[in-house]
Design an enzyme around this catalytic site. Structure first.
Site, mmCIF file in Angstrom:
data_model
loop_
_atom_site.group_PDB
_atom_site.id
_atom_site.type_symbol
_atom_site.label_atom_id
_atom_site.label_comp_id
_atom_site.label_asym_id
_atom_site.label_seq_id
_atom_site.Cartn_x
_atom_site.Cartn_y
_atom_site.Cartn_z
ATOM 1 N N SER A 239 0.937 -1.416 -0.149
ATOM 2 C CA SER A 239 -0.018 0.213 0.090
ATOM 3 C C SER A 239 0.670 1.240 -0.086
ATOM 4 O O SER A 239 2.425 1.265 -0.272
ATOM 5 C CB SER A 239 -1.072 0.229 1.471
ATOM 6 N N LYS A 240 0.160 2.225 -0.239
ATOM 7 C CA LYS A 240 1.071 3.896 -0.400
ATOM 8 C C LYS A 240 2.044 3.684 0.719
ATOM 9 O O LYS A 240 3.011 4.361 0.255
ATOM 10 C CB LYS A 240 -0.001 5.370 0.087
ATOM 11 N N ARG A 241 1.168 3.264 1.823
ATOM 12 C CA ARG A 241 2.615 3.523 3.261
ATOM 13 C C ARG A 241 4.363 2.643 2.811
ATOM 14 O O ARG A 241 5.491 3.117 3.080
ATOM 15 C CB ARG A 241 2.573 3.237 4.489
ATOM 16 N N HIS A 242 4.647 1.845 1.900
ATOM 17 C CA HIS A 242 5.523 1.348 1.878
ATOM 18 C C HIS A 242 5.824 2.311 0.357
ATOM 19 O O HIS A 242 7.053 1.273 -0.046
ATOM 20 C CB HIS A 242 5.012 -0.722 0.694
ATOM 21 N N GLY A 243 6.088 3.317 -0.398
ATOM 22 C CA GLY A 243 6.374 4.405 -1.313
ATOM 23 C C GLY A 243 5.432 4.236 -2.718
ATOM 24 O O GLY A 243 3.980 3.618 -2.385
#
Length: 409
Positions: A239-243
Site C-alpha cells: 500500500s501507499k505507506r510502502h512507497g
RNA sequence: GUCCCCAUCGUCUAGCCUGGCCUAGGACGCCGGCCUUUCAAGCCGGCAACACGGGUUCGAAUCCCGUUGGGGACACCA
C-alpha cells in the site's frame, strides 16, 4: 482448440497500481502467447467510489507500460440493462429472490453472529418469504446451493475444494438497481466469452460464489487462475505507506516501463535463472507451471537495479525518447524542443553508465544548461567523472539553438 | 471466530510433480578485492536458506500427516 479470451477488470477507484499492472501483465502475456484476445473492462458499478479521473489514469498507465488491449475498454455502467435482464432471468427461474432486509439490520445481525462465534453470513430469512412482486427498496439475492461441493482446478494453485454448506446468498442487485461485483463479473465474463479468469488471489474465495451463477445462467464456466499478492517489506499487503504504488509515479521517478514490466513479471514467475526478459521472451517462455503460489515482497532495490540495466543496455535513442518528457517537466521545455534525436541519444550515451534512473540523468544535466538543481555534493562527485564532464560541456555547447549557457562551478 | 491459500538465503527465486546428480544453484542487497586520479560501471570472491515435529524409504528440500507461522476472504466494496 478455440481462441483464448482473457481480461483485466480494474475498478476505477484510484490510480492503476503495481498489483493491478502485474495482474494485467500476466493476462496480456498469456493472450499474446496463445494468440488470444486481451480485453479491458472497467468495473465501475460502485457509483460512490468510481471516478472519471481514475479511468483516465488507468488507461494512461496501461499505455505507459505497453499493455495494449484488443477489446474495450468496456464500462459496466453502460451495461446495466444486461445485468438486470440476467438477474430477472434468475428470478424467473426461482434461482433468486427479493430481500427486504435493511443494510443496517444486516450489519447488526452480522455483528451479533460474530460475537456468538457463528458465521457472519446471511441467515436467509427472506428466502422463505417468496415475494411475488418486487417490494419497494428490495435487493435481489442469489440462491446459493446448500449442499455438495465446488472443485476449482486453478491454473496456479491447483485443485481446491469448497463446501457449499458454507455458501452465502449473495445480493446480486442492490436496492438501487445496480448489480453487485460478483454478479456483474459473472455476466460479463460469460457474455464476453472469457475462457480464463486470471486475477489476484484475494478473489479466490469469490470463485465458489461465482461458479454457481455461471451454471444457473446456463453459461460455460471459465478456467480460473489466482495470482499471489504483492506484499510490502513488512509482509502486509502493498500500500501507499510502502512507497509509490501508482505506476505513473514510477514514470515520473525516471523508471523505464520495460524495466518495471520485467521486474513485475519476475515477481512470482521465473524461467530458470534468467533475470532479464524482453517482451518477446516473456511471451515465448511464459508458463503457468512456473508461477509462484505464495505472495511476494516488493523489492524496490531490485527494481532500481533492473532499471539501471535497461538504461545501460537499452538503445540510446529509445532511452532518449523516454527522457524527453522528464527534461520538459524539469523546465527544459524550450531547450529540448528543437534538439535532434541524435543529440539526445548522445547525451544518453554520456551519462547512461552511472544513471540508475532517468531523473538521475536530468539532475546531472541541469547545471550544464545553467540551471541550478538540488544536488548534494556526493551526487555531484559521482557524476563528474574526468571523462564525462568535459564531453558533456562540449555536447551542450554544440547545441546552437540554446541561447545562454553557463558552465557549472 | 469460520472458510480458503501458502511456507528454500534479508528479498526475488532454481530445485519439488517424475525422491539420490543438492556439501541446495542464480539474482538483488550487503561485505571484501581488482580496475580506476574520485565516484559509478565492470570483473573476482565472501556472508547468507530447505519453519518445526513425526512418518514412508536404503536414501527426503523433494512424498504423507500434524504443528507453528504468514496471507486472503467472510458488505446493498470491488
Amino acid at each position: 482448440m478455440s481462441q483464448i479470451r482473457v481480461r483485466f477488470a480494474p475498478s476505477p477507484t484510484g490510480y492503476l497500481h503495481i498489483g493491478g499492472v502485474r495482474t494485467a501483465l500476466f493476462n496480456w502475456i498469456f493472450a499474446r502467447q496463445q494468440k488470444g484476445v486481451f480485453i479491458l473492462r472497467i468495473e465501475d458499478t460502485d457509483q460512490s467510489r468510481s471516478t472519471e479521473e481514475s479511468i483516465e489514469a488507468i488507461l494512461q498507465g496501461m499505455k505507459w507500460v505497453g499493455l495494449d488491449w484488443d477489446e474495450g475498454p468496456y464500462r459496466q455502467t453502460e451495461r446495466m440493462e444486461i445485468y438486470r435482464r440476467h438477474a430477472m432471468k434468475l428470478l424467473a427461474q426461482g434461482r433468486a429472490y427479493w430481500c427486504v432486509c435493511k443494510a443496517e439490520e444486516l450489519e447488526a445481525r452480522r455483528k451479533e453472529a460474530e460475537a456468538k462465534g457463528l458465521s457472519p453470513r446471511y441467515d436467509g430469512r427472506c428466502r422463505a418469504r417468496e415475494f411475488t412482486a418486487p417490494p419497494p427498496d428490495a435487493a435481489l439475492r442469489f440462491k446459493a446451493p446448500e449442499e455438495g461441493e465446488i472443485i476449482v482446478d486453478d491454473l496456479i494453485k491447483g485443485r481446491i475444494t469448497f463446501e457449499n454448506s458454507a455458501a452465502d446468498d449473495l445480493i446480486i442487485l442492490r436496492s438501487n438497481g445496480y448489480p453487485t461485483y460478483n454478479f456483474s463479473v459473472v455476466v460479463d465474463d460469460a457474455l464476453m466469452q472469457i475462457t480464463h479468469v486470471v486475477r489476484g488471489d484475494d478473489h479466490l474465495t469469490n470463485t465458489p460464489r461465482q461458479i454457481p451463477m455461471f451454471e444457473a445462467l446456463g453459461f460455460p464456466v471459465p478456467r480460473f487462475g489466482h495470482l499471489p499478492m504483492i506484499l510490502g517489506s513488512d509482509r502486509a499487503r502493498l500500500s501507499k505507506r510502502h512507497g509509490a504504488t501508482s505506476v505513473l509515479a514510477y514514470k515520473e521517478m525516471g523508471y523505464l516501463s520495460d524495466a518495471l514490466v520485467n521486474y513485475l513479471v519476475r515477481l512470482g514467475w521465473s524461467h530458470g535463472d534468467q533475470e532479464v526478459f524482453s517482451r518477446q521472451e516473456m511471451i515465448e517462455k511464459f508458463s503457468w507451471d512456473h508461477v509462484q503460489k505464495s505472495a511476494a515482497v516488493f523489492n524496490p532495490e531490485k527494481l532500481l537495479w533492473l532499471n539501471a540495466e535497461y538504461i545501460k543496455n537499452g538503445e540510446p535513442d529509445r532511452v532518449a525518447k523516454d527522457l524527453v518528457p522528464l527534461l520538459e517537466a524539469a523546465g527544459l521545455k524550450d531547450e529540448v524542443r528543437d534538439v535532434s534525436d541524435q543529440w539526445l541519444a548522445r547525451l544518453v550515451v554520456l551519462v547512461k553508465e552511472r544513471a540508475k534512473t532517468l531523473t538521475d540523468m536530468v539532475m546531472w544535466v541541469m547545471p550544464y544548461f545553467g540551471r541550478s538543481v538540488a544536488m548534494d555534493e556526493e551526487a555531484a562527485r559521482k557524476f563528474l567523472s574526468p571523462a564525462t564532464a568535459p564531453a558533456l560541456e562540449k555536447l551542450v555547447a554544440r547545441f546552437e539553438t540554446f541561447p545562454t549557457f553557463s558552465k557549472p562551478e
